[in-house]
Design a protein around this motif. Structure first.
Motif, mmCIF file in Angstrom:
data_model
loop_
_atom_site.group_PDB
_atom_site.id
_atom_site.type_symbol
_atom_site.label_atom_id
_atom_site.label_comp_id
_atom_site.label_asym_id
_atom_site.label_seq_id
_atom_site.Cartn_x
_atom_site.Cartn_y
_atom_site.Cartn_z
ATOM 1 N N LYS A 193 11.842 -33.043 -4.806
ATOM 2 C CA LYS A 193 11.603 -34.044 -5.830
ATOM 3 C C LYS A 193 12.667 -35.132 -5.724
ATOM 4 O O LYS A 193 13.649 -34.976 -5.024
ATOM 5 C CB LYS A 193 11.642 -33.396 -7.221
ATOM 6 C CG LYS A 193 10.376 -32.629 -7.520
ATOM 7 C CD LYS A 193 10.327 -32.097 -8.955
ATOM 8 C CE LYS A 193 10.557 -33.118 -10.031
ATOM 9 N NZ LYS A 193 9.648 -34.267 -10.001
ATOM 10 N N GLY A 194 12.409 -36.227 -6.427
ATOM 11 C CA GLY A 194 13.417 -37.285 -6.464
ATOM 12 C C GLY A 194 12.995 -38.558 -5.767
ATOM 13 O O GLY A 194 13.769 -39.509 -5.682
ATOM 14 N N GLY A 195 11.730 -38.575 -5.285
ATOM 15 C CA GLY A 195 11.213 -39.803 -4.677
ATOM 16 C C GLY A 195 11.327 -40.980 -5.648
ATOM 17 O O GLY A 195 11.544 -42.121 -5.243
ATOM 18 N N GLY A 196 11.207 -40.681 -6.932
ATOM 19 C CA GLY A 196 11.317 -41.738 -7.944
ATOM 20 C C GLY A 196 12.742 -41.892 -8.458
ATOM 21 O O GLY A 196 13.010 -42.696 -9.360
ATOM 22 N N GLY A 197 13.653 -41.094 -7.929
ATOM 23 C CA GLY A 197 15.066 -41.246 -8.270
ATOM 24 C C GLY A 197 15.501 -40.544 -9.545
ATOM 25 O O GLY A 197 16.630 -40.733 -10.002
ATOM 26 N N ALA A 198 14.633 -39.691 -10.100
ATOM 27 C CA ALA A 198 14.981 -39.074 -11.391
ATOM 28 C C ALA A 198 15.369 -37.599 -11.240
ATOM 29 O O ALA A 198 15.359 -36.850 -12.208
ATOM 30 C CB ALA A 198 13.799 -39.217 -12.356
ATOM 31 N N LEU A 199 15.729 -37.188 -10.015
ATOM 32 C CA LEU A 199 15.882 -35.757 -9.730
ATOM 33 C C LEU A 199 16.832 -35.004 -10.643
ATOM 34 O O LEU A 199 16.548 -33.873 -11.055
ATOM 35 C CB LEU A 199 16.283 -35.538 -8.262
ATOM 36 C CG LEU A 199 17.578 -36.170 -7.769
ATOM 37 C CD1 LEU A 199 18.219 -35.306 -6.704
ATOM 38 C CD2 LEU A 199 17.283 -37.537 -7.192
ATOM 39 N N LYS A 245 -4.482 -37.028 -8.612
ATOM 40 C CA LYS A 245 -3.321 -36.922 -9.505
ATOM 41 C C LYS A 245 -3.776 -36.857 -10.960
ATOM 42 O O LYS A 245 -3.267 -36.090 -11.774
ATOM 43 C CB LYS A 245 -2.380 -38.121 -9.303
ATOM 44 C CG LYS A 245 -1.633 -38.094 -7.978
ATOM 45 C CD LYS A 245 -0.788 -39.346 -7.781
ATOM 46 C CE LYS A 245 -0.071 -39.297 -6.437
ATOM 47 N NZ LYS A 245 0.921 -40.350 -6.264
ATOM 48 N N GLU A 293 15.386 -34.664 -14.086
ATOM 49 C CA GLU A 293 14.207 -33.796 -13.931
ATOM 50 C C GLU A 293 14.623 -32.338 -13.781
ATOM 51 O O GLU A 293 13.996 -31.439 -14.343
ATOM 52 C CB GLU A 293 13.394 -34.231 -12.707
ATOM 53 C CG GLU A 293 12.641 -35.534 -12.928
ATOM 54 C CD GLU A 293 11.948 -36.047 -11.676
ATOM 55 O OE1 GLU A 293 10.974 -36.802 -11.831
ATOM 56 O OE2 GLU A 293 12.379 -35.734 -10.561
ATOM 57 N N LYS A 295 0.554 -33.321 -1.101
ATOM 58 C CA LYS A 295 1.930 -32.870 -1.331
ATOM 59 C C LYS A 295 2.191 -31.450 -0.825
ATOM 60 O O LYS A 295 3.323 -31.000 -0.793
ATOM 61 C CB LYS A 295 2.254 -32.927 -2.835
ATOM 62 C CG LYS A 295 2.006 -34.271 -3.497
ATOM 63 C CD LYS A 295 2.982 -35.318 -3.011
ATOM 64 C CE LYS A 295 2.798 -36.690 -3.630
ATOM 65 N NZ LYS A 295 3.148 -36.806 -5.009
ATOM 66 N N ALA A 334 2.991 -37.837 -13.141
ATOM 67 C CA ALA A 334 3.460 -37.550 -14.501
ATOM 68 C C ALA A 334 2.935 -38.615 -15.473
ATOM 69 O O ALA A 334 2.569 -38.295 -16.614
ATOM 70 C CB ALA A 334 4.976 -37.491 -14.529
ATOM 71 N N ASP A 352 5.565 -32.106 -14.511
ATOM 72 C CA ASP A 352 6.147 -33.127 -13.630
ATOM 73 C C ASP A 352 5.415 -33.131 -12.292
ATOM 74 O O ASP A 352 4.694 -32.176 -11.968
ATOM 75 C CB ASP A 352 7.643 -32.820 -13.420
ATOM 76 C CG ASP A 352 8.443 -34.042 -12.997
ATOM 77 O OD1 ASP A 352 7.838 -35.075 -12.646
ATOM 78 O OD2 ASP A 352 9.687 -33.958 -12.997
ATOM 79 N N ALA A 384 5.682 -33.884 -7.885
ATOM 80 C CA ALA A 384 6.597 -33.486 -6.799
ATOM 81 C C ALA A 384 6.272 -34.308 -5.563
ATOM 82 O O ALA A 384 5.169 -34.841 -5.427
ATOM 83 C CB ALA A 384 6.446 -32.000 -6.492
ATOM 84 N N THR A 419 8.567 -37.678 -14.305
ATOM 85 C CA THR A 419 8.632 -39.088 -13.891
ATOM 86 C C THR A 419 7.778 -39.298 -12.642
ATOM 87 O O THR A 419 7.728 -38.431 -11.776
ATOM 88 C CB THR A 419 10.103 -39.463 -13.593
ATOM 89 O OG1 THR A 419 10.833 -39.392 -14.813
ATOM 90 C CG2 THR A 419 10.228 -40.877 -13.025
ATOM 91 N N GLY A 420 7.113 -40.452 -12.577
ATOM 92 C CA GLY A 420 6.323 -40.783 -11.382
ATOM 93 C C GLY A 420 4.869 -41.036 -11.744
ATOM 94 O O GLY A 420 4.466 -40.886 -12.901
ATOM 95 N N SER A 421 4.085 -41.387 -10.731
ATOM 96 C CA SER A 421 2.704 -41.795 -11.012
ATOM 97 C C SER A 421 1.848 -40.621 -11.506
ATOM 98 O O SER A 421 0.962 -40.811 -12.351
ATOM 99 C CB SER A 421 2.080 -42.418 -9.757
ATOM 100 O OG SER A 421 2.135 -41.516 -8.676
HETATM 101 C C1 5RP Z 1 10.497 -38.584 -9.345
HETATM 102 C C2 5RP Z 1 9.781 -37.450 -8.728
HETATM 103 C C3 5RP Z 1 8.293 -37.507 -8.707
HETATM 104 O O1 5RP Z 1 7.798 -36.396 -9.342
HETATM 105 C C4 5RP Z 1 7.827 -37.521 -7.289
HETATM 106 O O2 5RP Z 1 8.460 -38.600 -6.617
HETATM 107 C C5 5RP Z 1 6.301 -37.650 -7.187
HETATM 108 O O3 5RP Z 1 5.926 -38.936 -7.524
HETATM 109 P P1 5RP Z 1 4.408 -39.360 -7.676
HETATM 110 O O4 5RP Z 1 3.840 -38.556 -8.793
HETATM 111 O O5 5RP Z 1 4.479 -40.826 -7.987
HETATM 112 O O6 5RP Z 1 3.709 -39.095 -6.364
HETATM 113 O O7 5RP Z 1 10.353 -36.494 -8.275
HETATM 114 O O8 5RP Z 1 11.892 -38.450 -9.227
#
Ligand code: 5RP
Length: 240
Positions: free
Chosen positions: A105-111, A16, A114, A132, A41, A92, A94, A37-39
């Motif tokens: 996208k949206g695992g972090g809830g910011a879809l 990453k 984003e 991914k 990013a 960003d 994914a 958003t996310g690790s």
């Molecule tokens: C947040 C997202 C993130 O981009 C997605 O969840 C990937 O996260 P990470 O970089 O932590 O693996 O869509 O809403």
């Protein structure tokens, strides 16, 4: 006796970071950037922050409160889409992407933010580790952002729509600390575990047409390129 060189495989987090550093090379002075958003990013934002400390002049539009907090802490100047509606580039992560650069996208809830920010950018650079990349989208549960009012009615309409398209995903209301998770905009998320999404374009469209659905985590025709880091190096993928 000669010592054998043992190379340790790169962890997903190292990958990453590699992808983030590759994306940083695309940043030029004066750019207004969408900050994901996310690790993954976050790796990009930290690297960007270091450049800003060295004198790079850029500004960012954050896609979440968490990203805004990190960027502020690092001294990255922030702005809003109202002040800068056209962005030069958005970077960003994914949860999944396929060969056509269609994303979940949206695992972090910011879809939602984003998607608003990404579609305001001339160029959307997605940074990921190799886990991914998928042949068919859907292993990662598809996040659907819904308004809280009438959520049970929205849930059965969602179920009916998935069924119409030949899918019957297990749907779960996202929870956090024993409470329904709330997005930065105060909505809920229903995660739909589809396993296989056969017609992502159609699904994205019909889901967004259900009253009560704010948006969903399918990002189609949005990514310009994916920078995917692997154990061996970095690949810059533009869709097929
Ligand atoms: C947040 C997202 C993130 O981009 C997605 O969840 C990937 O996260 P990470 O970089 O932590 O693996 O869509 O809403």
């Amino acid at each position: 006796m000669s010592a054998k060189k043992v190379s340790t495989p790169k962890s997903a987090d190292d990958q990453k970071k590699d992808a983030a550093l590759e994306a940083l090379k695309l940043v030029t002075p004066g750019m207004t950037l969408g900050l994901g958003t996310g690790s993954t990013a976050n790796h990009f934002i930290r690297a960007l922050g270091a450049k800003v400390k060295e004198g790079l002049e850029v500004r960012g539009v954050p896609t979440s409160r968490a990203t805004a907090d990190l960027a502020k802490e690092l001294g990255i100047p922030l702005t809003t889409l109202n002040d800068h509606p056209y962005l030069d580039m958005c970077v960003d992560g994914a949860d999944e992407f396929d060969d056509k650069l269609r994303l979940i996208k949206g695992g972090g809830g910011a879809l939602l933010i984003e998607k608003i920010v990404a579609t305001s950018a001339k160029q959307v650079v997605i940074i990921t580790d190799e886990s991914k990349r998928v042949k068919t989208l859907g292993k990662f549960p598809l996040p659907v952002e819904v308004v809280n009012m009438g959520i049970k009615a929205t849930a059965w309409k969602l179920e009916r729509t998935f069924r119409m398209l030949g899918m019957s995903p297990k749907m779960t209301l996202r929870m956090k600390d024993g409470q329904p998770f709330r997005t930065d905009l105060g909505n809920s998320i229903i995660d739909a575990a589809c396993e296989e999404i056969k017609e992502p374009e159609r699904l994205e469209f019909v889901l967004n047409n259900i009253p009560g659905v704010v948006n969903n985590g399918l990002f189609i025709g949005i990514a310009s390129r994916v920078i995917m880091a692997t154990a061996k190096g970095t690949e810059d993928i533009s869709g097929t």
